[in-house]
Design a protein around this motif. Structure first.
Motif, PDB file in Angstrom:
ATOM      1  N   LYS A 175       1.611 -16.404  50.026  1.00  0.00           N
ATOM      2  CA  LYS A 175       0.593 -15.663  49.538  1.00  0.00           C
ATOM      3  C   LYS A 175      -0.037 -16.191  48.046  1.00  0.00           C
ATOM      4  N   GLN A 176      -1.005 -16.034  47.751  1.00  0.00           N
ATOM      5  CA  GLN A 176      -1.610 -16.433  46.283  1.00  0.00           C
ATOM      6  C   GLN A 176      -1.015 -14.577  45.759  1.00  0.00           C
ATOM      7  N   VAL A 177      -0.247 -14.408  44.351  1.00  0.00           N
ATOM      8  CA  VAL A 177       0.070 -13.840  43.128  1.00  0.00           C
ATOM      9  C   VAL A 177      -0.447 -13.599  41.964  1.00  0.00           C
ATOM     10  N   LEU A 178      -1.266 -13.083  41.994  1.00  0.00           N
ATOM     11  CA  LEU A 178      -2.073 -12.297  40.413  1.00  0.00           C
ATOM     12  C   LEU A 178      -0.979 -11.811  39.327  1.00  0.00           C
ATOM     13  N   VAL A 179      -1.234 -11.763  38.446  1.00  0.00           N
ATOM     14  CA  VAL A 179      -0.030 -11.444  37.151  1.00  0.00           C
ATOM     15  C   VAL A 179      -0.653 -11.421  36.593  1.00  0.00           C
ATOM     16  N   ARG A 180      -0.539 -10.251  35.294  1.00  0.00           N
ATOM     17  CA  ARG A 180      -0.843 -10.047  34.202  1.00  0.00           C
ATOM     18  C   ARG A 180       0.319  -9.350  33.265  1.00  0.00           C
ATOM     19  N   ALA A 181      -0.400 -10.124  32.147  1.00  0.00           N
ATOM     20  CA  ALA A 181       0.251  -9.669  30.762  1.00  0.00           C
ATOM     21  C   ALA A 181      -0.005  -8.206  29.702  1.00  0.00           C
ATOM     22  N   ILE A 182       1.511  -7.044  30.322  1.00  0.00           N
ATOM     23  CA  ILE A 182       0.811  -5.649  30.084  1.00  0.00           C
ATOM     24  C   ILE A 182       1.630  -5.652  28.799  1.00  0.00           C
ATOM     25  N   ASP A 183       1.679  -4.705  27.448  1.00  0.00           N
ATOM     26  CA  ASP A 183       2.032  -4.321  26.336  1.00  0.00           C
ATOM     27  C   ASP A 183       3.402  -3.933  26.082  1.00  0.00           C
ATOM     28  N   GLU A 184       3.804  -3.368  27.373  1.00  0.00           N
ATOM     29  CA  GLU A 184       5.416  -2.402  27.298  1.00  0.00           C
ATOM     30  C   GLU A 184       5.499  -3.146  28.459  1.00  0.00           C
ATOM     31  N   PRO A 185       6.948  -2.874  28.370  1.00  0.00           N
ATOM     32  CA  PRO A 185       7.844  -3.302  29.906  1.00  0.00           C
ATOM     33  C   PRO A 185       8.184  -1.594  30.439  1.00  0.00           C
ATOM     34  N   ALA A 186       7.743  -1.819  32.079  1.00  0.00           N
ATOM     35  CA  ALA A 186       7.859  -0.387  31.993  1.00  0.00           C
ATOM     36  C   ALA A 186       9.410  -0.255  32.967  1.00  0.00           C
ATOM     37  N   THR A 187      10.166  -1.507  33.089  1.00  0.00           N
ATOM     38  CA  THR A 187      11.584  -1.068  33.577  1.00  0.00           C
ATOM     39  C   THR A 187      11.818  -0.459  32.750  1.00  0.00           C
ATOM     40  N   TYR A 188      13.140   0.068  32.744  1.00  0.00           N
ATOM     41  CA  TYR A 188      14.081   1.308  31.912  1.00  0.00           C
ATOM     42  C   TYR A 188      15.638   0.818  32.699  1.00  0.00           C
ATOM     43  N   LEU A 189      16.362   0.600  32.284  1.00  0.00           N
ATOM     44  CA  LEU A 189      17.508   0.561  32.175  1.00  0.00           C
ATOM     45  C   LEU A 189      18.569   1.789  32.092  1.00  0.00           C
ATOM     46  N   PRO A 190      19.120   2.379  33.329  1.00  0.00           N
ATOM     47  CA  PRO A 190      20.267   3.900  33.957  1.00  0.00           C
ATOM     48  C   PRO A 190      21.177   3.536  32.793  1.00  0.00           C
ATOM     49  N   ASN A 191      22.202   4.486  32.737  1.00  0.00           N
ATOM     50  CA  ASN A 191      23.982   4.523  32.676  1.00  0.00           C
ATOM     51  C   ASN A 191      23.984   3.953  34.001  1.00  0.00           C
ATOM     52  N   ALA A 192      25.065   3.394  33.252  1.00  0.00           N
ATOM     53  CA  ALA A 192      25.601   2.950  35.180  1.00  0.00           C
ATOM     54  C   ALA A 192      24.718   2.032  35.962  1.00  0.00           C
ATOM     55  N   ALA A 193      24.031   1.502  34.929  1.00  0.00           N
ATOM     56  CA  ALA A 193      23.021   0.815  36.356  1.00  0.00           C
ATOM     57  C   ALA A 193      23.858   0.048  37.282  1.00  0.00           C
ATOM     58  N   LEU A 194      22.469  -0.483  38.392  1.00  0.00           N
ATOM     59  CA  LEU A 194      23.018  -1.192  39.418  1.00  0.00           C
ATOM     60  C   LEU A 194      22.726  -2.555  39.255  1.00  0.00           C
ATOM     61  N   PRO A 195      23.712  -3.563  39.806  1.00  0.00           N
ATOM     62  CA  PRO A 195      23.066  -4.929  39.560  1.00  0.00           C
ATOM     63  C   PRO A 195      21.614  -5.493  39.710  1.00  0.00           C
ATOM     64  N   LEU A 196      21.156  -4.474  40.928  1.00  0.00           N
ATOM     65  CA  LEU A 196      19.574  -4.647  41.246  1.00  0.00           C
ATOM     66  C   LEU A 196      19.042  -4.251  39.934  1.00  0.00           C
ATOM     67  N   GLN A 197      19.221  -3.017  39.084  1.00  0.00           N
ATOM     68  CA  GLN A 197      18.433  -2.098  38.152  1.00  0.00           C
ATOM     69  C   GLN A 197      18.522  -3.335  36.713  1.00  0.00           C
ATOM     70  N   PHE A 198      19.378  -3.721  37.203  1.00  0.00           N
ATOM     71  CA  PHE A 198      19.934  -4.757  35.443  1.00  0.00           C
ATOM     72  C   PHE A 198      18.945  -6.028  35.984  1.00  0.00           C
ATOM     73  N   ALA A 199      18.642  -6.419  37.118  1.00  0.00           N
ATOM     74  CA  ALA A 199      18.388  -7.663  37.061  1.00  0.00           C
ATOM     75  C   ALA A 199      16.263  -7.322  37.055  1.00  0.00           C
ATOM     76  N   ALA A 200      16.021  -5.902  37.382  1.00  0.00           N
ATOM     77  CA  ALA A 200      14.426  -5.302  37.545  1.00  0.00           C
ATOM     78  C   ALA A 200      14.197  -5.668  36.052  1.00  0.00           C
ATOM     79  N   TYR A 201      15.495  -5.244  35.509  1.00  0.00           N
ATOM     80  CA  TYR A 201      15.003  -4.723  33.815  1.00  0.00           C
ATOM     81  C   TYR A 201      14.489  -6.374  33.178  1.00  0.00           C
ATOM     82  N   ARG A 202      15.554  -7.304  33.144  1.00  0.00           N
ATOM     83  CA  ARG A 202      15.562  -8.197  32.343  1.00  0.00           C
ATOM     84  C   ARG A 202      14.315  -8.935  33.033  1.00  0.00           C
ATOM     85  N   LEU A 203      13.848  -8.773  34.209  1.00  0.00           N
ATOM     86  CA  LEU A 203      12.409  -8.926  34.359  1.00  0.00           C
ATOM     87  C   LEU A 203      11.290  -8.659  33.680  1.00  0.00           C
TER      88      LEU A 203
END
Length: 234
Positions: free
Chosen positions: A179-207
């Motif tokens: 695939k061709q993947v198009l990305v762009r810069a944004i002002d603020e990250p859209a991810t959030y880290l809930p309490n007792a986050a799952l490993p996948l949530q933590f990984a997405a938050y870091r990305l």
């Protein structure tokens, strides 16, 4: 000799004036220090911190220096890890849960189209209901260097395979995912880290700290993928 009389020395106002002037200077100095401290704190509150991408792809937060620049390795890392997270699931970590978490890294106007493509990626299984023992893994072979297609917008080419395993077929089936993947810069990250986050949530938050989002994905041979990079294709 009259000047040296004790009563004349007691009535001399100069010492009192000197003490008063010194006290006024000390008060003024303390007031300036206080005002400087208050202005510094106010500056920190009104000026948000900014993100810096290091050469190795890691991200750190520093005092602001607004721009839309991203290091090529940070873009490649974001695309590779985001797509790997998004297209890897099992009955222990079902695709609905994976999508709910990783879709935060996708532009809002592209989410529905991408979800449909992921659902149709493996017609033999249902996105909403994964059979016991089923597993999907994205194996990335190559990600190209980013090509800038606009201000704060890039395109990368990803060559990968989607491996699909089932409870009765442990050898698996491989589907090309180039695939061709198009990305762009944004002002603020859209991810959030809930309490007792799952490993996948933590990984997405870091990305998400990279402040990038995927806003379009096209077939590798599509020549018009980035004609209008400000909008996802319908």
């Amino acid at each position: 000799m009259q000047i040296l009389k004790p009563e004349n020395r007691k009535n001399n106002p100069l010492p009192l004036l000197a003490v008063g002037t010194f006290g006024l200077h000390v008060f003024t100095l303390l007031l300036l220090i206080f005002n400087g401290s208050m202005l510094q704190q106010l500056g920190r509150q009104l000026t948000p911190q900014s993100l810096v991408q290091l050469v190795d792809g890691r991200t750190i937060t520093v005092d602001p220096q607004p721009n839309l620049e991203r290091q090529p390795e940070a873009i490649r890392r974001f695309v590779g890890e985001t797509m790997s997270l998004m297209l890897t699931w099992s009955d222990q970590q079902p695709p609905t849960q994976v999508w709910e978490i990783t879709s935060q890294l996708v532009a809002d106007n592209f989410k529905q189209k991408l979800k449909s493509e992921i659902t149709n990626l493996n017609p033999d299984s249902q996105f909403e209901n994964v059979n016991r023992g089923a597993e999907n893994v994205l194996v990335i072979q190559k990600i190209s260097q980013p090509t800038e297609i606009g201000n704060g917008q890039w395109k990368v080419e990803m060559f990968a395979n989607q491996l699909v395993f089932s409870g009765y077929d442990r050898l698996g089936k491989s589907t090309s995912f180039n695939k061709q993947v198009l990305v762009r810069a944004i002002d603020e990250p859209a991810t959030y880290l809930p309490n007792a986050a799952l490993p996948l949530q933590f990984a997405a938050y870091r990305l998400g700290e990279a402040r990038l989002e995927i806003y379009n994905i096209c077939e590798i041979q599509d020549k018009n993928c980035s004609v209008n990079p400000n909008q996802a294709l319908p």
